[in-house]
Design a protein around this motif. Sequence first.
Motif, PDB file in Angstrom:
ATOM      1  N   ILE A 127       0.995  -4.039  -2.675  1.00  0.00           N
ATOM      2  CA  ILE A 127       1.949  -2.899  -3.038  1.00  0.00           C
ATOM      3  C   ILE A 127       0.954  -1.640  -3.106  1.00  0.00           C
ATOM      4  O   ILE A 127       1.543  -0.461  -2.970  1.00  0.00           O
ATOM      5  N   SER A 128      -0.173  -1.719  -3.165  1.00  0.00           N
ATOM      6  CA  SER A 128      -1.396  -0.608  -2.920  1.00  0.00           C
ATOM      7  C   SER A 128      -0.885  -0.063  -1.562  1.00  0.00           C
ATOM      8  O   SER A 128      -0.969   1.170  -1.181  1.00  0.00           O
ATOM      9  N   ASP A 129      -1.184  -0.890  -0.456  1.00  0.00           N
ATOM     10  CA  ASP A 129      -1.046  -0.509   0.850  1.00  0.00           C
ATOM     11  C   ASP A 129       0.211   0.002   1.327  1.00  0.00           C
ATOM     12  O   ASP A 129       0.545   0.848   1.721  1.00  0.00           O
ATOM     13  N   ALA A 130       1.609  -0.568   0.644  1.00  0.00           N
ATOM     14  CA  ALA A 130       2.750  -0.149   0.715  1.00  0.00           C
ATOM     15  C   ALA A 130       2.937   1.306   0.366  1.00  0.00           C
ATOM     16  O   ALA A 130       3.631   2.364   0.920  1.00  0.00           O
ATOM     17  N   ASP A 166       0.381   3.562  -0.137  1.00  0.00           N
ATOM     18  CA  ASP A 166      -0.165   4.483   0.514  1.00  0.00           C
ATOM     19  C   ASP A 166       0.143   4.721   2.090  1.00  0.00           C
ATOM     20  O   ASP A 166       0.277   6.007   2.471  1.00  0.00           O
ATOM     21  N   ASP A 167       0.701   3.741   2.714  1.00  0.00           N
ATOM     22  CA  ASP A 167       1.423   3.692   3.932  1.00  0.00           C
ATOM     23  C   ASP A 167       2.673   4.708   3.976  1.00  0.00           C
ATOM     24  O   ASP A 167       2.877   5.656   4.818  1.00  0.00           O
ATOM     25  N   ALA A 168       3.535   4.792   2.647  1.00  0.00           N
ATOM     26  CA  ALA A 168       4.504   5.536   2.619  1.00  0.00           C
ATOM     27  C   ALA A 168       4.430   6.771   1.885  1.00  0.00           C
ATOM     28  O   ALA A 168       5.133   7.952   2.632  1.00  0.00           O
ATOM     29  N   TYR A 169       3.311   7.169   1.331  1.00  0.00           N
ATOM     30  CA  TYR A 169       3.402   8.382   0.520  1.00  0.00           C
ATOM     31  C   TYR A 169       2.143   9.123   0.526  1.00  0.00           C
ATOM     32  O   TYR A 169       1.839  10.250   0.148  1.00  0.00           O
ATOM     33  N   ASP A 170       1.037   8.377   0.972  1.00  0.00           N
ATOM     34  CA  ASP A 170      -0.236   9.228   1.002  1.00  0.00           C
ATOM     35  C   ASP A 170      -0.720   9.499   2.442  1.00  0.00           C
ATOM     36  O   ASP A 170      -0.427  10.816   2.728  1.00  0.00           O
ATOM     37  N   ARG A 171      -0.909   8.771   3.500  1.00  0.00           N
ATOM     38  CA  ARG A 171      -1.293   9.424   4.706  1.00  0.00           C
ATOM     39  C   ARG A 171      -0.390   8.439   5.804  1.00  0.00           C
ATOM     40  O   ARG A 171      -0.256   7.342   5.659  1.00  0.00           O
ATOM     41  N   ASP A 172       0.090   8.937   6.759  1.00  0.00           N
ATOM     42  CA  ASP A 172       0.806   8.408   7.793  1.00  0.00           C
ATOM     43  C   ASP A 172       0.036   7.784   8.809  1.00  0.00           C
ATOM     44  O   ASP A 172      -1.328   7.806   8.714  1.00  0.00           O
ATOM     45  N   ALA A 173       0.294   6.907   9.997  1.00  0.00           N
ATOM     46  CA  ALA A 173      -0.675   6.523  10.924  1.00  0.00           C
ATOM     47  C   ALA A 173      -1.136   7.472  11.683  1.00  0.00           C
ATOM     48  O   ALA A 173      -2.300   7.204  12.200  1.00  0.00           O
ATOM     49  N   LEU A 174      -0.898   8.735  11.520  1.00  0.00           N
ATOM     50  CA  LEU A 174      -1.628   9.913  12.285  1.00  0.00           C
ATOM     51  C   LEU A 174      -2.630  10.692  11.452  1.00  0.00           C
ATOM     52  O   LEU A 174      -3.257  11.435  11.970  1.00  0.00           O
ATOM     53  N   GLY A 175      -2.656  10.101  10.143  1.00  0.00           N
ATOM     54  CA  GLY A 175      -3.448  10.628   9.121  1.00  0.00           C
ATOM     55  C   GLY A 175      -3.003  11.744   8.428  1.00  0.00           C
ATOM     56  O   GLY A 175      -3.683  12.596   7.592  1.00  0.00           O
ATOM     57  N   PRO A 188       9.611  15.031  -4.782  1.00  0.00           N
ATOM     58  CA  PRO A 188       9.966  14.325  -6.025  1.00  0.00           C
ATOM     59  C   PRO A 188       9.086  12.727  -6.071  1.00  0.00           C
ATOM     60  O   PRO A 188       9.306  12.210  -7.072  1.00  0.00           O
ATOM     61  N   GLY A 189       8.340  12.534  -5.060  1.00  0.00           N
ATOM     62  CA  GLY A 189       7.653  11.152  -5.152  1.00  0.00           C
ATOM     63  C   GLY A 189       8.736  10.033  -4.860  1.00  0.00           C
ATOM     64  O   GLY A 189       9.700  10.357  -3.961  1.00  0.00           O
ATOM     65  N   GLY A 190       8.512   8.954  -5.091  1.00  0.00           N
ATOM     66  CA  GLY A 190       9.459   7.831  -4.664  1.00  0.00           C
ATOM     67  C   GLY A 190       9.006   6.439  -5.354  1.00  0.00           C
ATOM     68  O   GLY A 190       8.136   6.506  -6.339  1.00  0.00           O
ATOM     69  N   TYR A 191       9.727   5.554  -4.775  1.00  0.00           N
ATOM     70  CA  TYR A 191       9.612   3.938  -5.325  1.00  0.00           C
ATOM     71  C   TYR A 191       8.877   3.311  -3.954  1.00  0.00           C
ATOM     72  O   TYR A 191       9.625   3.300  -2.939  1.00  0.00           O
ATOM     73  N   VAL A 192       8.234   2.005  -4.251  1.00  0.00           N
ATOM     74  CA  VAL A 192       7.829   1.329  -3.248  1.00  0.00           C
ATOM     75  C   VAL A 192       7.950  -0.030  -3.988  1.00  0.00           C
ATOM     76  O   VAL A 192       7.613  -0.154  -5.221  1.00  0.00           O
ATOM     77  N   GLN A 193       8.172  -1.010  -3.116  1.00  0.00           N
ATOM     78  CA  GLN A 193       8.551  -2.425  -3.531  1.00  0.00           C
ATOM     79  C   GLN A 193       7.860  -3.268  -2.441  1.00  0.00           C
ATOM     80  O   GLN A 193       8.290  -3.227  -1.329  1.00  0.00           O
ATOM     81  N   SER A 194       6.984  -4.315  -3.055  1.00  0.00           N
ATOM     82  CA  SER A 194       6.754  -5.412  -2.093  1.00  0.00           C
ATOM     83  C   SER A 194       7.141  -6.563  -2.726  1.00  0.00           C
ATOM     84  O   SER A 194       7.000  -6.998  -3.775  1.00  0.00           O
ATOM     85  N   LEU A 195       7.887  -7.260  -1.823  1.00  0.00           N
ATOM     86  CA  LEU A 195       8.699  -8.627  -2.216  1.00  0.00           C
ATOM     87  C   LEU A 195       8.108  -9.613  -1.059  1.00  0.00           C
ATOM     88  O   LEU A 195       8.338  -9.602  -0.019  1.00  0.00           O
ATOM     89  N   VAL A 196       7.733 -10.895  -1.627  1.00  0.00           N
ATOM     90  CA  VAL A 196       7.110 -11.663  -0.786  1.00  0.00           C
ATOM     91  C   VAL A 196       7.718 -13.326  -1.277  1.00  0.00           C
ATOM     92  O   VAL A 196       7.959 -13.299  -2.449  1.00  0.00           O
ATOM     93  N   PHE A 197       8.368 -14.056  -0.249  1.00  0.00           N
ATOM     94  CA  PHE A 197       8.971 -15.320  -0.456  1.00  0.00           C
ATOM     95  C   PHE A 197       8.504 -16.259   0.714  1.00  0.00           C
ATOM     96  O   PHE A 197       8.508 -15.641   1.684  1.00  0.00           O
TER      97      PHE A 197
END
Length: 304
Positions: free
Chosen positions: A188-191, A193-202, A240-249
């Motif tokens: 969830i932390s990586d999710a 960061d990838d979505a709302y902190d830095r993208d693949a180009l930094g 406005p920010g957002g929501y992230v969800q990590s779902l594993v099965f």
Amino acid sequence: MTPPPGWYPDPHAPHLERWWDGTAWTEHRRAPEAPGPPQPAGGASGRAKAVALTIAGVVLVAAIVTGVAVLGGDDDDGGGTVADTAPTSAPPTPSTTAPSTTAPAPTTSEPSADDPAVVVDELNGITLPLPDGWVRPDNVAEDDVVMTTDGTYDCPAGVGICRHGAVFSRTVTENDEKSPQALAQQDISDAADDAYDRDALGRRLYGGIESHKTVKSGQVAVAGRAGYLVRWQVTTADGPGGYVQSLVFPSSVGSESPVLVRFVFDAGPDGPPLADMDRITKGIRSIDDAGTGGGVGSSLGPAG
């Protein structure tokens, strides 16, 4: 003997057709094909064929009901059986005096990736519902994207192009951990960061993450398997920010490696409804739908 896979009249909605996979009803439905043009004089034989096909379809549905009832038996252990997902009654017999209202003969064309309401992830052996406002990925540079919201906008920090929502699906292979709970909590932390902190180009498309809070977590049954989800609400410096969800099965195919589905939803009035996150989660199914045991998407009580 049960009928082969194909489209048959839906016992619970006779005005629709429903896909029978050879063992159980699926959730795929469609409107019957439009009837052909009126027959010219001398076309009595064509009407007779239409009536015969209609009767044959009804007989097949009756055979489905009878076969499933026999397979179901008197099961007292509470477990899922074929009978759990089979129809309980045959549809009413259509009138043979009004060919224009009869359903077409069933076909054996299987639901495909072209179904506008379903996304098929062959690699991970699942299908996902495609809610209104969502589309299959088009010109998306990110890996493992299975759907996005329709359209783009200028990112809140004034650099780059953003989308209001995206869903990703991949198999977890980088470690030996098999616990859905542990994997979801790790991801969830990586999710976020990838979505709302830095993208693949930094680049910080949203100005970076300022805070987050857990809004939902817990066990949930996905595609008939016991899974786990963690959902964060993220506050960003811009927008406005957002929501992230990590779902594993566990996957229902191959080595049953864990499947990770990530959700990214912008908050605010322009973001997708948060209910879509639950709708997609509950609608995930195994491609081999008959193996789900009737537990597809049923909740095991995630904490609010």
